[in-house]
Design an enzyme around this catalytic site. Structure first.
Site, mmCIF file in Angstrom:
data_model
loop_
_atom_site.group_PDB
_atom_site.id
_atom_site.type_symbol
_atom_site.label_atom_id
_atom_site.label_comp_id
_atom_site.label_asym_id
_atom_site.label_seq_id
_atom_site.Cartn_x
_atom_site.Cartn_y
_atom_site.Cartn_z
ATOM 1 N N HIS A 175 -7.656 -4.651 -4.965
ATOM 2 C CA HIS A 175 -8.309 -3.384 -4.586
ATOM 3 C C HIS A 175 -9.778 -3.615 -4.221
ATOM 4 C CE1 HIS A 175 -6.879 0.858 -4.729
ATOM 5 N NE2 HIS A 175 -8.162 1.127 -4.573
ATOM 6 N N ASP A 178 -5.303 -8.713 1.120
ATOM 7 C CA ASP A 178 -6.609 -8.111 1.392
ATOM 8 C C ASP A 178 -7.526 -8.405 0.202
ATOM 9 O OD1 ASP A 178 -6.445 -6.166 -0.657
ATOM 10 O OD2 ASP A 178 -5.896 -4.550 0.699
ATOM 11 N N SER A 191 -4.897 5.951 4.004
ATOM 12 C CA SER A 191 -4.803 6.201 2.561
ATOM 13 C C SER A 191 -4.426 7.653 2.286
ATOM 14 C CB SER A 191 -6.148 5.894 1.895
ATOM 15 O OG SER A 191 -6.170 6.359 0.556
ATOM 16 N N PRO A 241 -6.230 0.512 3.879
ATOM 17 C CA PRO A 241 -6.479 1.897 3.482
ATOM 18 C C PRO A 241 -7.771 2.021 2.700
ATOM 19 C CG PRO A 241 -4.771 0.917 2.098
ATOM 20 C CD PRO A 241 -5.069 -0.072 3.177
ATOM 21 N N GLY A 255 -11.850 -9.163 -0.124
ATOM 22 C CA GLY A 255 -12.797 -10.267 0.002
ATOM 23 C C GLY A 255 -12.973 -10.798 1.406
#
Length: 383
Positions: free
Chosen positions: A281, A312, A112, A83, A314
């Site tokens: 994030h 998630d 999102s 998202p 990186g």
């Protein structure tokens, strides 16, 4: 499906460079930046790429398959589209571009709450296969209405965020007066004039808005008003009191995104969640935090048999997906990677980016002699 991509842009960095040239500076900096000094943003990829994998060249090899089973659904690859907020600001119509590509290639797309397409539109494009990520509303009535819409749209998975108790401190966005629509300072106007294709596409598709939230929000918010609206409308800090009603309401799979500790993993298991996404994030919230690969390894080792562990933050390439899978992730997601593709190549960006990632990942599997994605941990070199 035959994989094809534009050979002028064979790497994600090529897409990033092209995206930077095609979109206004304020939009690119929102996409590309982290928080504070970008330390954790950079640490994410740097430390992930310290993971090394062992090839086995003389072993019998019958070919490889990227197909991955997650929550009873078989996907064609072990990665999906994370998202991303304000997607249409970065490239007009990009949520629809990426949702269509995800559906075509049979990978998950997560919409999102603060993206620029609605739950209903994305569900239509994906025949009810898109996931939905919820920012937790302050009002129960709003929470219930959004969840009801996601359920009616047949979203198989609801993702709730736990890593936004406060919004990240992002100096670039503050300087740029980022809002929806962006504040039209002289600097921003000049940036838009310098990117005529972006401007023409914005005119074609219309001014980007928070389409899912449109029924609930006042019109024409500037940055200060937008911040106030988000603070008043959403309560980012999750706890048992907030999660239990969602678990009771939501009949599909429920995933907690933003997990970075064993303690939060244990709480997610206790509250009956089906999966977690280990994430910081994308380095946009806590600059002093760990790279995501660090907690992933310990969480996957201790709890991978009790809850679906995904990751998630990186990841930028097929080899990065392999590194994460070898470190214990059952599945992976990428946000910036796909947005670079959409901003660089427009309508072709989603297909192109997925084709690159699939091609790269297949090459890694063939090199390692890894026939199934579940075999990646067998090739991890423990340093």
């Amino acid at each position: 499906m035959a994989l094809s991509y534009n050979t002028k842009y064979p790497a994600i960095e090529d897409l990033r460079n092209r995206a930077k040239k095609r979109i206004p500076k304020f939009a690119f900096e929102y996409l590309d930046g982290g928080c504070n000094e970008d330390i954790n943003l950079n640490r994410n990829t740097e430390e992930l790429r310290e993971v090394q994998l062992k090839p086995e060249y003389l072993k019998s090899f019958k070919g490889c398959s990227m197909k991955t089973n997650l929550f009873g659904i078989e996907y064609d690859a072990p990665f999906g589209i994370a998202p991303v907020g304000l997607q249409g600001l970065m490239w007009p119509n990009s949520p629809e571009i990426l949702a269509k590509a995800a559906f075509k290639h049979n990978i998950p797309f997560i919409l999102s709450t603060v993206s620029t397409s609605s739950i209903e539109r994305v569900s239509e494009l994906t025949e009810g296969k898109a996931w939905f990520q919820l920012y937790h509303p302050s009002e129960n009535s709003l929470r219930d209405d959004i969840i009801k819409r996601a359920s009616q749209a047949e979203c198989p998975v609801l993702v709730i965020l736990c890593d936004v108790p406060t919004f990240g401190y992002r100096p670039r966005d503050i300087r740029n007066g980022l809002a929806m629509p962006p504040k039209m300072t002289i600097s921003n106007i000049l940036q838009v004039l310098g990117k005529p294709l972006w401007a023409l596409n914005t005119l074609k598709h219309g001014q980007p808005n928070f389409e899912t939230l449109k029924p609930y929000m006042p019109k024409g918010l500037d940055l200060k008003q937008l911040g106030k609206f988000m603070d008043q409308t959403f309560s980012g800090r999750l706890n048992e009191e907030k999660i239990k009603p969602i678990r009771d309401m939501w009949k599909g799979k429920l995933v907690l995104k933003g997990v970075a500790s064993e303690a939060d993993t244990e709480e997610a298991i206790r509250l009956g969640l089906d999966g977690i996404i280990v994430s910081n994030h994308g380095g946009r919230q806590l600059d002093a935090g760990e790279a995501t690969i660090k907690p992933l390894k310990t969480i996957a080792e201790s709890y991978g048999d009790k809850i679906e562990v995904m990751m998630d933050s990186g990841l930028r390439s097929g080899p990065d997906v392999a590194r994460a899978m070898a470190s214990g992730a059952k599945f992976t997601f990428m946000g910036r990677t796909f947005m670079y593709g959409a901003a660089a190549l427009g309508n072709k960006g989603g297909d192109h980016t997925i084709a690159i990632l699939k091609t790269q990942l297949q090459q890694v599997m063939e090199q390692l002699c890894c026939e199934k994605v579940t075999d990646f941990p067998n090739h991890l070199i423990n340093n």
